[in-house]
Design a protein around this motif. Structure first.
Motif, mmCIF file in Angstrom:
data_model
loop_
_atom_site.group_PDB
_atom_site.id
_atom_site.type_symbol
_atom_site.label_atom_id
_atom_site.label_comp_id
_atom_site.label_asym_id
_atom_site.label_seq_id
_atom_site.Cartn_x
_atom_site.Cartn_y
_atom_site.Cartn_z
ATOM 1 N N TYR A 185 16.475 10.137 2.048
ATOM 2 C CA TYR A 185 16.591 9.448 0.772
ATOM 3 C C TYR A 185 17.290 8.114 0.990
ATOM 4 O O TYR A 185 18.441 8.063 1.401
ATOM 5 C CB TYR A 185 17.370 10.308 -0.224
ATOM 6 N N LYS A 186 16.529 7.046 0.757
ATOM 7 C CA LYS A 186 17.093 5.701 0.870
ATOM 8 C C LYS A 186 17.185 5.145 -0.548
ATOM 9 O O LYS A 186 16.156 5.001 -1.199
ATOM 10 C CB LYS A 186 16.162 4.826 1.703
ATOM 11 N N PRO A 187 18.367 4.869 -1.040
ATOM 12 C CA PRO A 187 18.476 4.359 -2.415
ATOM 13 C C PRO A 187 17.870 2.945 -2.518
ATOM 14 O O PRO A 187 18.547 1.939 -2.340
ATOM 15 C CB PRO A 187 19.976 4.354 -2.687
ATOM 16 N N ASP A 216 20.983 1.895 7.258
ATOM 17 C CA ASP A 216 21.429 2.230 8.611
ATOM 18 C C ASP A 216 20.277 2.970 9.308
ATOM 19 O O ASP A 216 20.135 4.190 9.203
ATOM 20 C CB ASP A 216 22.690 3.105 8.515
ATOM 21 N N ASN A 217 19.445 2.207 9.991
ATOM 22 C CA ASN A 217 18.192 2.757 10.523
ATOM 23 C C ASN A 217 18.395 3.698 11.715
ATOM 24 O O ASN A 217 17.622 4.645 11.888
ATOM 25 C CB ASN A 217 17.253 1.610 10.886
ATOM 26 N N VAL A 218 19.432 3.455 12.514
ATOM 27 C CA VAL A 218 19.701 4.379 13.631
ATOM 28 C C VAL A 218 20.139 5.730 13.059
ATOM 29 O O VAL A 218 19.713 6.792 13.536
ATOM 30 C CB VAL A 218 20.770 3.792 14.589
ATOM 31 N N LYS A 235 0.820 -1.223 0.000
ATOM 32 C CA LYS A 235 0.000 0.000 0.000
ATOM 33 C C LYS A 235 0.844 1.258 0.000
ATOM 34 O O LYS A 235 0.354 2.321 -0.314
ATOM 35 C CB LYS A 235 -0.956 -0.013 1.191
ATOM 36 N N GLU A 236 2.112 1.143 0.426
ATOM 37 C CA GLU A 236 2.971 2.332 0.411
ATOM 38 C C GLU A 236 3.859 2.295 -0.826
ATOM 39 O O GLU A 236 4.338 1.233 -1.221
ATOM 40 C CB GLU A 236 3.838 2.362 1.676
ATOM 41 N N GLU A 237 4.071 3.491 -1.368
ATOM 42 C CA GLU A 237 4.855 3.608 -2.600
ATOM 43 C C GLU A 237 6.216 2.916 -2.497
ATOM 44 O O GLU A 237 6.650 2.251 -3.420
ATOM 45 C CB GLU A 237 5.043 5.103 -2.879
ATOM 46 N N GLN A 258 10.692 10.303 5.821
ATOM 47 C CA GLN A 258 11.665 9.298 5.408
ATOM 48 C C GLN A 258 11.088 8.547 4.220
ATOM 49 O O GLN A 258 9.886 8.241 4.222
ATOM 50 C CB GLN A 258 11.884 8.307 6.567
ATOM 51 N N ASP A 259 11.895 8.247 3.251
ATOM 52 C CA ASP A 259 11.594 7.422 2.062
ATOM 53 C C ASP A 259 11.621 8.232 0.771
ATOM 54 O O ASP A 259 11.666 7.651 -0.304
ATOM 55 C CB ASP A 259 10.217 6.700 2.102
ATOM 56 N N ALA A 260 11.547 9.559 0.862
ATOM 57 C CA ALA A 260 11.510 10.388 -0.352
ATOM 58 C C ALA A 260 10.444 9.891 -1.335
ATOM 59 O O ALA A 260 10.681 9.773 -2.536
ATOM 60 C CB ALA A 260 12.883 10.448 -1.013
HETATM 61 C C1 BGC Z 1 10.860 1.278 6.698
HETATM 62 C C2 BGC Z 1 10.485 2.654 6.207
HETATM 63 C C3 BGC Z 1 8.992 2.704 5.942
HETATM 64 C C4 BGC Z 1 8.206 2.186 7.127
HETATM 65 C C5 BGC Z 1 6.725 2.128 6.835
HETATM 66 C C6 BGC Z 1 10.011 0.894 7.882
HETATM 67 O O1 BGC Z 1 10.358 -0.372 8.326
HETATM 68 O O2 BGC Z 1 12.228 1.243 7.042
HETATM 69 O O3 BGC Z 1 11.205 2.951 5.047
HETATM 70 O O4 BGC Z 1 8.578 4.012 5.697
HETATM 71 O O5 BGC Z 1 8.651 0.898 7.472
HETATM 72 O O6 BGC Z 1 6.453 1.222 5.827
#
Ligand code: BGC
Length: 349
Positions: free
Chosen positions: A277-279, A138-140, A46-48, A257-259
């Motif tokens: 921006y996460k590639p 790198d989530n932190v 559901k998310e882009e 987050q996610d651009a």
């Molecule tokens: C992801 C994010 C995302 C979020 C919601 C997280 O686990 O790392 O990029 O926006 O889930 O789907």
């Protein structure tokens, strides 16, 4: 779910120790004449961002001569377990899972192992099981950069009045983002430079839950809010909807987050300040290449390990960047994530 902090291992970790999945009994691709079969089980489409992950992943596996079977669980743990069962019964050579619930999916990993199938956790950790490999950002650092963006914009002579919107408690990443944010914010809160006026977790990362949290913040703290530290673009969108209805959008700094395309458009029109921006293509390509290598039962070397409560999981960590009005061109547009035309002419809340 309890937070599991990354532990950087100094040793090189080896995923895929032969025999670990009963390989002696199940050579790769045994029931097919052609190439490898990869199972991809997603929390949601559901998310882009997850649609992009799926498209990039399937494409790269195909380039490497494999085929991907995709399942999406729409945020339902029971469904995700049966999705994995279906993939196991199709005799995939390797499973790649984006868990809705990192704790609940341990069962899926155990089931796969009983069938001799290795498992990669994609972007989100699966806890308390003998997971074979974890590929993520790198989530932190994501959390640190979000909070640092606010730390660099503190008002003079008074505290920054802040609303914090965390992610889904079923997602280990949500705790890692918060951990990174806390590292930056804790000293500022202690020094009276930041005042958290409201905070809450957005169940299932849903924008409508973030909207409710923002409405609750406005009810509690009034319109005197300087910033909303939203952990991702989806929840930022929900928060901005609430701010729009109060005439506050554009006056409050909102992170993300996610651009995502909608977030980049909001960055251009000023209702959202930044995103991370996460590639995604890099992540999907890397995961696809590693999945194919695991399917071929090749050993994989990683420099990092993350403790998932049961074991030190060999981990591949990719880097991320802040995206804001100053660098959309040199990040998301240059890398082909979105076109310039898509971001600019359609800019709207
Ligand atoms: C992801 C994010 C995302 C979020 C919601 C997280 O686990 O790392 O990029 O926006 O889930 O789907």
């Amino acid at each position: 779910m309890k937070k599991l902090a990354p532990v950087l291992a100094v040793v090189v970790l080896i995923a895929c120790i032969a025999g670990g999945w009963g390989l002696a009994h199940r050579p790769a691709g045994e029931d097919r004449r052609g190439g490898l079969l990869v199972g991809l089980s997603l929390d949601t489409l559901k998310e882009e961002r997850w649609q992009a992950d799926r498209n990039n992943f399937v494409k790269r596996v195909a380039e490497l001569g494999g085929e991907t079977l995709v399942q999406s669980a729409s945020g339902d743990d029971t469904r995700q377990i049966s999705d994995v069962q279906a993939l196991i019964s199709r005799k995939v050579d390797v499973l790649v899972i984006v868990p809705h619930n990192g704790a609940a999916m341990a069962k899926a990993v155990n089931m796969a192992h009983e069938a001799g199938i290795p498992v990669i956790a994609y972007d989100r950790l699966i806890t308390d099981c003998d997971l074979d490999l974890y590929v993520t950002f790198d989530n932190v650092k994501v959390g640190r950069l979000q909070a640092q963006y606010l730390a660099d914009r503190l008002p003079a002579g008074r505290p920054l009045r802040l609303v914090r919107i965390y992610g889904s408690k079923t997602d280990n990443n949500a705790f890692l983002f918060k951990q990174g944010q806390d590292e930056v914010l804790a000293p500022l809160i202690k020094a009276g430079r930041v005042e958290v006026v409201h905070e809450d977790w957005a169940a299932d990362w849903k924008p409508e839950n973030a909207k409710k949290i923002t409405n609750a913040a406005i009810t509690k703290a009034g319109r005197n809010i300087d910033a909303v530290l939203a952990s991702a673009d989806g929840v930022a969108g929900g928060a901005i909807q609430a701010l729009l209805e109060e005439g506050l959008a554009g006056k409050v700094i909102v992170t993300g987050q996610d651009a995502e395309l909608a977030a980049c458009q909001r960055i251009v029109n000023g209702t959202q300040a930044m995103s991370i921006y996460k590639p995604l293509k890099q992540l999907a390509n890397r995961a696809a290449e590693l999945a194919v290598a695991l399917a071929r039962r090749e050993p994989i070397l990683t420099r990092t390990g993350i403790n998932n409560g049961r074991t030190e999981v060999p981990t591949v960590l990719l880097d991320i960047l802040v995206a804001d009005q100053g660098n959309l061109e040199s990040t998301v547009i240059r890398d082909g994530m979105h076109t310039r035309e898509a971001i600019y002419p359609n800019a709207r809340p």
